[in-house]
Scaffold this active site. Structure first.
Site, short mmCIF file in Angstrom:
data_model
loop_
_atom_site.label_atom_id
_atom_site.label_comp_id
_atom_site.label_asym_id
_atom_site.label_seq_id
_atom_site.Cartn_x
_atom_site.Cartn_y
_atom_site.Cartn_z
N ASP A 106 -3.63 6.15 -2.35
CA ASP A 106 -2.45 5.46 -1.87
C ASP A 106 -1.98 4.48 -2.95
O ASP A 106 -2.56 4.42 -4.04
CB ASP A 106 -2.72 4.77 -0.53
CG ASP A 106 -3.88 3.79 -0.57
OD1 ASP A 106 -4.49 3.62 -1.65
OD2 ASP A 106 -4.20 3.20 0.48
N ASP A 164 -1.95 1.20 -3.60
CA ASP A 164 -2.78 0.15 -4.18
C ASP A 164 -4.22 0.62 -4.38
O ASP A 164 -5.12 -0.17 -4.61
CB ASP A 164 -2.75 -1.11 -3.32
CG ASP A 164 -3.30 -0.90 -1.91
OD1 ASP A 164 -3.31 0.25 -1.43
OD2 ASP A 164 -3.72 -1.89 -1.28
N ASP A 210 -6.80 1.54 -2.71
CA ASP A 210 -8.03 1.15 -2.01
C ASP A 210 -8.55 2.28 -1.14
O ASP A 210 -9.60 2.15 -0.50
CB ASP A 210 -7.83 -0.13 -1.19
CG ASP A 210 -6.78 0.00 -0.09
OD1 ASP A 210 -6.07 1.03 -0.05
OD2 ASP A 210 -6.65 -0.93 0.72
N SER A 236 0.82 -1.21 0.00
CA SER A 236 0.00 0.00 0.00
C SER A 236 0.85 1.26 0.00
O SER A 236 1.54 1.57 -0.97
CB SER A 236 -0.96 -0.02 1.19
OG SER A 236 -1.85 1.06 1.14
#
Length: 453
Positions: free
Chosen positions: A237, A239, A241, A96
């Site tokens: 961020d 990744d 999500d 992340s």
């Protein structure tokens, strides 16, 4: 001990805390615990992700699992592939927003149900540490690849189908993570003009780690919004999500107010629906939900808890002030792509700017935003800190709740103080009823208590 196993995922420094050997063993442990026949795997843009993903796949295949690789993607793409293609489980290789020398993994099982420390990570770690991993299968699993992107993109578009979108100018800051790849693929079907900064995926993160929660990481987006006179700013961020919002003046909008905005939007289309929210900041969300005929459901912070609670009450939407947004039509999973499409749809339908959509709520329920304090040896453990603060305030409190840390309410203000699940920190959030000065005074008061300990 495997220090890379955390409360919600695996995450650690490469190669000391996470490496190809451990990744292979994680594949074996996942197979041993979940006992899946088919698993989908994906990876983020970090330089170490390909090697870790390959080792993970070998561990799964050697344990007799058929593995499907969806390649470079975001965490939500693994969630989507798991439920849309009916895999028995899914694993995303990502760290992340952590620095480039970190990596990790996030896990789900069938129907994208999360696997956390309470629902399997602890058992998986124990299998590795006790060397009780399943033996190599007599018949190994198969390896294949699958392009899930067309169906995933179509799912994203379904949230704005039938809405006449206006040609807004939008600054997008992918932070050199993976979000830019999705924006590029959606761009041709949207009327927006995208101003792209830090757009190209680069696992070395040349412009800093992709974490918009860090204030200095917001500067480039703010400057681009003001320079281009954009209508909206977005950041993600690594990744993607989580999705973060800036108004037309470059003002950062706390995720708390987006929860209320999206809750209101869903309740207009789903009268009487349930909305799940976390305990850190609550008054605005509860007020919005009640005003629009819904039912607000409190839940402990953290994606595994929110998703489980949403399933239990069949909530149409769930949101955390940390910029995680969850959707029933996305199998109760969090997405960093669905929220901005919905917000631009709301702006298009109402003709209001983002600032106009949230400014009344900001006035009614001003909030401190999350403030972290390190726990030193002198401070003691998290439990003793929370008890010390509770004892100070409990005599005059209207209510005390321990859903997550301690939440203490008074007539005109409230606060939540909780320990981090992953770091030696306590996290403070304070809000008031239409009184910025009171909120600021009480925030300073509690911080003095923490700093003086």
């Amino acid at each position: 001990m495997l220090s890379s196993f955390k409360a919600y995922d695996v995450r650690g420094r490469i190669p000391d805390e996470l490496n190809e050997t451990i990744a292979y063993q994680i594949g074996q442990a996942y197979a041993g615990f979940v006992k899946p026949k088919t698993v989908v795997v994906g990876r983020d843009i970090r330089h170490s992700s390909i090697a870790l993903q390959n080792a993970l796949r070998r561990g799964l295949i050697d344990s007799g699992v058929d593995v499907t690789d969806i390649g470079l993607c975001g965490t939500e793409c693994v969630y989507f592939a798991t439920f849309a293609y009916q895999f028995d489980g899914g694993i995303m290789v990502t760290a992340s927003h952590n620095p480039p020398d970190y990596n990790g993994m996030k896990f789900v099982r069938e129907q994208s149900r999360p696997i956390s420390a309470d629902t399997g990570l602890t058992e998986m770690r124990a299998l590795i540490e006790a060397n009780r991993l399943p033996p190599k299968a007599a018949r190994g699993g198969t390896a294949s690849s699958l392009d899930t992107m067309p169906q995933y993109l179509e799912h994203l578009r379904s949230y704005i189908r039938g809405i006449k979108l206006k040609p807004y100018k939008v600054v997008v800051n992918a932070g050199n993570g993976g979000a830019g790849l999705i924006v590029d693929q959606l761009e041709s079907s949207l009327p927006f003009e995208f101003i792209k900064i830090n757009h190209s995926p680069d696992g070395s993160f040349p412009n800093g780690v992709p974490n918009p929660m860090i204030e200095e990481n917001r500067t480039s987006a703010i400057e681009a919004i003001r320079r281009s006179r954009a209508d909206l700013g977005l950041a993600w961020d690594g990744d993607y999500d989580r999705c973060f919002f800036f108004d037309e003046d470059g003002g950062f909008i706390e995720g708390y107010y987006l929860v209320g905005l999206l809750a209101e939007s869903f309740l207009r289309g789903h009268p009487g629906a349930r909305i799940v929210h976390d305990p850190r900041l609550t008054w605005n969300t509860i007020d919005v939900v009640q005003r629009h005929g819904g039912e607000a459901v409190l839940c402990k912070s953290g994606h595994a808890f929110i998703k489980q609670r949403m399933r239990e009450v069949d909530a149409v939407y769930g949101g955390e002030m940390s910029a995680h947004h969850y959707f029933r039509d996305f199998r109760y999973c969090d997405s960093g792509m669905i929220p901005w499409l919905l917000v631009l749809a709301i702006m298009s339908e109402t003709g209001k700017t983002l600032r106009e959509l949230v400014q009344q709520r900001q006035r009614l329920f001003p909030a401190s935003g999350e403030i972290n304090r390190s726990i030193s040896a002198q401070l003691g453990d998290t439990k003793s800190i929370l008890m010390r603060v509770q004892r100070h305030y409990q005599a005059d409190a209207r209510s005390i709740d321990h859903t997550d840390g301690v939440s203490i309410e008074f007539d005109r203000w409230r606060f939540n103080l909780r320990g981090s699940n992953t770091e030696p920190l306590v996290r403070l959030n304070v809000e008031s009823r239409a009184d910025v000065a009171l909120m600021q005074d009480k925030t300073a008061e509690i911080l003095r208590m923490l700093d003086a300990a």
